[in-house]
Motif scaffolding. Structure first.
Motif, PDB file in Angstrom:
ATOM      1  N   THR A   1       0.836  -1.206   0.000  1.00  0.00           N
ATOM      2  CA  THR A   1       0.000   0.000   0.000  1.00  0.00           C
ATOM      3  C   THR A   1       0.864   1.246   0.000  1.00  0.00           C
ATOM      4  N   LEU A   2       1.927   1.256   0.819  1.00  0.00           N
ATOM      5  CA  LEU A   2       2.799   2.415   0.891  1.00  0.00           C
ATOM      6  C   LEU A   2       3.469   2.688  -0.445  1.00  0.00           C
ATOM      7  N   THR A   3       3.963   1.633  -1.104  1.00  0.00           N
ATOM      8  CA  THR A   3       4.622   1.808  -2.394  1.00  0.00           C
ATOM      9  C   THR A   3       3.637   2.258  -3.455  1.00  0.00           C
ATOM     10  N   GLU A   4       2.407   1.729  -3.425  1.00  0.00           N
ATOM     11  CA  GLU A   4       1.388   2.149  -4.389  1.00  0.00           C
ATOM     12  C   GLU A   4       1.052   3.614  -4.213  1.00  0.00           C
ATOM     13  N   LEU A   5       0.902   4.077  -2.964  1.00  0.00           N
ATOM     14  CA  LEU A   5       0.609   5.486  -2.704  1.00  0.00           C
ATOM     15  C   LEU A   5       1.776   6.357  -3.156  1.00  0.00           C
ATOM     16  N   LYS A   6       2.998   5.880  -2.893  1.00  0.00           N
ATOM     17  CA  LYS A   6       4.182   6.621  -3.321  1.00  0.00           C
ATOM     18  C   LYS A   6       4.207   6.764  -4.838  1.00  0.00           C
ATOM     19  N   ARG A   7       3.790   5.704  -5.543  1.00  0.00           N
ATOM     20  CA  ARG A   7       3.796   5.738  -7.008  1.00  0.00           C
ATOM     21  C   ARG A   7       2.776   6.730  -7.562  1.00  0.00           C
ATOM     22  N   ILE A   8       1.563   6.731  -7.011  1.00  0.00           N
ATOM     23  CA  ILE A   8       0.522   7.578  -7.591  1.00  0.00           C
ATOM     24  C   ILE A   8       0.699   9.039  -7.212  1.00  0.00           C
ATOM     25  N   GLN A   9       1.462   9.324  -6.131  1.00  0.00           N
ATOM     26  CA  GLN A   9       1.644  10.715  -5.738  1.00  0.00           C
ATOM     27  C   GLN A   9       2.456  11.513  -6.752  1.00  0.00           C
ATOM     28  N   GLN A  10       3.145  10.816  -7.669  1.00  0.00           N
ATOM     29  CA  GLN A  10       3.891  11.522  -8.710  1.00  0.00           C
ATOM     30  C   GLN A  10       2.953  12.203  -9.709  1.00  0.00           C
ATOM     31  N   TYR A  11       1.664  11.834  -9.681  1.00  0.00           N
ATOM     32  CA  TYR A  11       0.699  12.450 -10.595  1.00  0.00           C
ATOM     33  C   TYR A  11      -0.060  13.602  -9.924  1.00  0.00           C
ATOM     34  N   ALA A  12       0.506  14.144  -8.860  1.00  0.00           N
ATOM     35  CA  ALA A  12      -0.148  15.231  -8.131  1.00  0.00           C
ATOM     36  C   ALA A  12      -0.342  16.447  -9.040  1.00  0.00           C
ATOM     37  N   VAL A  13      -1.510  17.073  -8.955  1.00  0.00           N
ATOM     38  CA  VAL A  13      -1.814  18.285  -9.717  1.00  0.00           C
ATOM     39  C   VAL A  13      -2.167  19.401  -8.740  1.00  0.00           C
ATOM     40  N   ASP A  14      -2.021  20.623  -9.212  1.00  0.00           N
ATOM     41  CA  ASP A  14      -2.328  21.783  -8.383  1.00  0.00           C
ATOM     42  C   ASP A  14      -3.806  22.134  -8.568  1.00  0.00           C
ATOM     43  N   VAL A  15      -4.626  21.733  -7.609  1.00  0.00           N
ATOM     44  CA  VAL A  15      -6.067  21.974  -7.695  1.00  0.00           C
ATOM     45  C   VAL A  15      -6.405  23.306  -7.035  1.00  0.00           C
ATOM     46  N   THR A  16      -7.123  24.149  -7.768  1.00  0.00           N
ATOM     47  CA  THR A  16      -7.637  25.413  -7.241  1.00  0.00           C
ATOM     48  C   THR A  16      -9.148  25.406  -7.403  1.00  0.00           C
ATOM     49  N   LEU A  17      -9.873  25.793  -6.354  1.00  0.00           N
ATOM     50  CA  LEU A  17     -11.330  25.758  -6.395  1.00  0.00           C
ATOM     51  C   LEU A  17     -11.874  26.924  -7.211  1.00  0.00           C
ATOM     52  N   ASP A  18     -13.004  26.658  -7.888  1.00  0.00           N
ATOM     53  CA  ASP A  18     -13.614  27.647  -8.778  1.00  0.00           C
ATOM     54  C   ASP A  18     -14.725  28.400  -8.044  1.00  0.00           C
ATOM     55  N   PRO A  19     -14.530  29.685  -7.726  1.00  0.00           N
ATOM     56  CA  PRO A  19     -15.553  30.425  -6.977  1.00  0.00           C
ATOM     57  C   PRO A  19     -16.866  30.576  -7.729  1.00  0.00           C
ATOM     58  N   ASP A  20     -16.815  30.509  -9.058  1.00  0.00           N
ATOM     59  CA  ASP A  20     -18.040  30.668  -9.846  1.00  0.00           C
ATOM     60  C   ASP A  20     -18.997  29.498  -9.687  1.00  0.00           C
ATOM     61  N   THR A  21     -18.484  28.357  -9.216  1.00  0.00           N
ATOM     62  CA  THR A  21     -19.351  27.178  -9.056  1.00  0.00           C
ATOM     63  C   THR A  21     -19.793  26.970  -7.608  1.00  0.00           C
ATOM     64  N   ALA A  22     -19.219  27.747  -6.675  1.00  0.00           N
ATOM     65  CA  ALA A  22     -19.465  27.513  -5.252  1.00  0.00           C
ATOM     66  C   ALA A  22     -20.903  27.836  -4.853  1.00  0.00           C
ATOM     67  N   TYR A  23     -21.446  26.987  -3.997  1.00  0.00           N
ATOM     68  CA  TYR A  23     -22.764  27.211  -3.397  1.00  0.00           C
ATOM     69  C   TYR A  23     -22.793  28.614  -2.766  1.00  0.00           C
ATOM     70  N   PRO A  24     -23.934  29.339  -2.843  1.00  0.00           N
ATOM     71  CA  PRO A  24     -23.975  30.739  -2.406  1.00  0.00           C
ATOM     72  C   PRO A  24     -23.452  30.994  -0.994  1.00  0.00           C
ATOM     73  N   ASN A  25     -23.602  30.053  -0.070  1.00  0.00           N
ATOM     74  CA  ASN A  25     -23.178  30.283   1.312  1.00  0.00           C
ATOM     75  C   ASN A  25     -21.744  29.834   1.592  1.00  0.00           C
ATOM     76  N   LEU A  26     -20.989  29.533   0.517  1.00  0.00           N
ATOM     77  CA  LEU A  26     -19.612  29.102   0.702  1.00  0.00           C
ATOM     78  C   LEU A  26     -18.646  30.241   0.410  1.00  0.00           C
ATOM     79  N   ILE A  27     -17.579  30.291   1.181  1.00  0.00           N
ATOM     80  CA  ILE A  27     -16.531  31.296   0.981  1.00  0.00           C
ATOM     81  C   ILE A  27     -15.214  30.566   0.714  1.00  0.00           C
ATOM     82  N   LEU A  28     -14.512  30.994  -0.338  1.00  0.00           N
ATOM     83  CA  LEU A  28     -13.232  30.414  -0.691  1.00  0.00           C
ATOM     84  C   LEU A  28     -12.107  31.328  -0.223  1.00  0.00           C
TER      85      LEU A  28
END
Length: 527
Positions: free
Chosen positions: A337-364
């Motif tokens: 499991t540790l080696t599998e997690l280590k392998r897939i972490q190389q595909y990490a992407v920089d995720v940024t949340l989209d304020p235009d899609t956020a529910y009205p009562n949410l703050i980013l």
């Protein structure tokens, strides 16, 4: 050569060298020449003008091979190969020389000497000259014995001047040269074809790039797998050594216990034999008082050991080995499991949340990495209007990607990826058939994989940070508990279409119990 194809040879010839085109090029005015012939013509002149229509160009055109015309010439040459036999001059009397041109009007072929009059005399200059051919009759109208130099578009056939006065009268006729040029123009590469060619070249480059990326990824995966199995082999060898040592120690302990056991049994046998002899002797004694005393003593010392229990203890000593084997299995599972997690972490992407899609009562947060609830609703037509959720700004439609979200302190949340077509107005159905692949927490300890139907997940450890991994082409989506380095759940054999977007939902507030934010966290690579 037939009458319908004979004159085509002349229309496919350069007006400079009077031979069939070699690497034909087109001038801006639309006329065609051999590339070498036109370059030589312009090299020997101060101005660049068309040798045919005399149009002058301010700047020397960049000549490109007319590939369509070249293919037409190549096709014509294949269907009408040049004759090996030379065409001889019809005028030479003694030693006939090779003909340089054939005249369609005179219906004769001429060597360089006898052709001179056609190039000098005004009346003969108007005659139609072509490359020397032995079958001049194919270039002549058999009915009127005139050169075939016109084209009847109504009947789609080549005709002479007399033909248009007779059966082709009032037909739409043009010069053969004009018709050939018109057809050649139609056969030119359309404007959008060049764009199509460029598009396909780009696609080839994209495929090659994708293949190169996949190759590099495969090499990385191979290296990771080698490292994994190397670690596993070392672990197995170490555990094997420990097990062998344990087995040897247990064997020695068992042998010692067996020796002691045998000694005790032999001693008791001796005692029993002695007791039996004494009993036999006493049975014949006449000293009855002594007999009673000895009998009472023998009864008190006659207790024997419980040998079945001693035997059982020998086999119960094998339990530590079973425990060691279980520990080995747990160690191997953990390393996998540790080696599998280590392998897939190389595909990490920089995720940024989209304020235009956020529910009205949410703050980013300003960096788009955190989302929490607010009392002030903000409206936007792109927002979700019923569920307290938000999407990532960027979607993914190929390859692999991975991101991690902190859910620490929350009692209710939903996390995963959704398709671009997800319904943003009204209730959201969380299932793969509706384009949603999510993991949810309800009531603080109820974990569910939103499959069809939902799957309950009895987790022993409450995840504080969840990793989400997607392999688009493989149709795989997996959730990991990052801190415990364990797999939570996987959706397999999925058919992803269109873009997939990271999806976060904060769930119900439950007062202040679920007020903690969800945070996109940087991936810390495990070593």
């Amino acid at each position: 050569m037939s009458s319908s194809s004979g004159p085509l040879t002349e229309e496919l010839q350069c007006s400079i060298c009077l031979d069939v085109f070699t690497d034909p090029v087109s001038t801006p005015c639309g006329h065609n020449f051999c590339k070498t012939c036109l370059n030589k013509c312009w090299d020997n002149s101060r101005t660049c003008k068309c040798p045919y229509c005399k149009e002058t160009f301010k700047h020397r055109p960049d000549l490109k091979i007319n590939t369509t015309l070249r293919e037409l010439v190549d096709h014509y040459k294949k269907k009408s190969p040049e004759k090996k036999a030379e065409v001889l001059c019809d005028i030479c009397e003694e030693r006939k020389l090779k003909a340089l041109k054939s005249c369609l009007v005179c219906q004769s072929s001429y060597c360089e000497t006898h052709l001179e009059t056609h190039l000098r005399v005004a009346g003969l200059k108007k005659h139609k000259l072509i490359n020397p051919v032995s079958n001049l009759e194919d270039y002549i109208c058999q009915k009127h014995e005139r050169p075939l130099e016109l084209f009847c578009r109504d009947d789609q056939t080549i005709v002479c001047l007399f033909c248009i006065e007779g059966e082709h009268k009032n037909h739409n006729t043009v010069s053969l040269k004009e018709e050939i040029e018109a057809k050649a123009q139609l056969m030119k590469t359309p404007k959008d074809t060049q764009q199509k060619i460029q598009d396909r070249i780009k696609k080839i480059q994209d495929v090659k790039h994708s293949a190169e990326v996949r190759k590099r990824s495969t090499e990385k995966n191979k290296a990771a797998r080698v490292e994994l199995f190397t670690d596993l082999i070392r672990s197995i060898e170490r555990c094997q050594t420990e097990l062998l040592e344990m087995m040897e120690e247990q064997q020695k302990a068992a042998e010692k216990q067996e020796e002691e056991f045998i000694e005790l049994l032999e001693l008791e046998i001796t005692e029993l034999k002695m007791s039996n002899t004494e009993r036999e002797q006493l049975s014949h004694t006449e000293d009855h008082l002594h007999l009673l005393k000895i009998y009472s003593s023998m009864c008190r010392s006659g207790n024997t050991r419980n040998w079945p229990e001693i035997s059982m203890n020998i086999y119960e000593s094998q339990e530590p080995m079973k425990t060691a084997l279980t520990q080995l299995k747990d160690t191997l599972d953990e390393k996998l499991t540790l080696t599998e997690l280590k392998r897939i972490q190389q595909y990490a992407v920089d995720v940024t949340l989209d304020p235009d899609t956020a529910y009205p009562n949410l703050i980013l947060s300003d960096d788009g990495k955190q989302v929490r609830k607010s009392q002030v609703p903000l409206d936007n037509p792109e927002r979700f209007d019923e569920c307290p959720c938000v999407l990532g700004k960027e979607g993914f439609s190929s390859g692999r990607f991975y991101f991690e979200v902190q859910v620490k302190g929350k009692t209710d949340w939903t996390l995963g990826v959704v398709s671009e077509s997800i319904n943003r107005k009204g209730k959201i159905l969380l299932s793969p058939s509706d384009g949603c692949w999510t993991l949810i927490l309800r009531n603080g300890n109820e974990y569910l994989a939103c499959d069809d139907p939902p799957i309950s997940l009895p987790l022993r450890v409450k995840p504080q940070r969840v990793g989400v991994f997607v392999d688009y082409e493989e149709g795989l989506l997996s959730f990991y508990d990052v801190e415990s380095e364990s797999l939570i759940h996987s959706f397999t054999d999925q058919s992803f279409t269109g873009k997939l977007y990271p999806y976060l939902s904060l769930g119900s507030n439950n007062g202040v119990q679920n007020s903690s934010p969800m945070i996109i966290t940087p991936v810390s690579y495990n070593k």
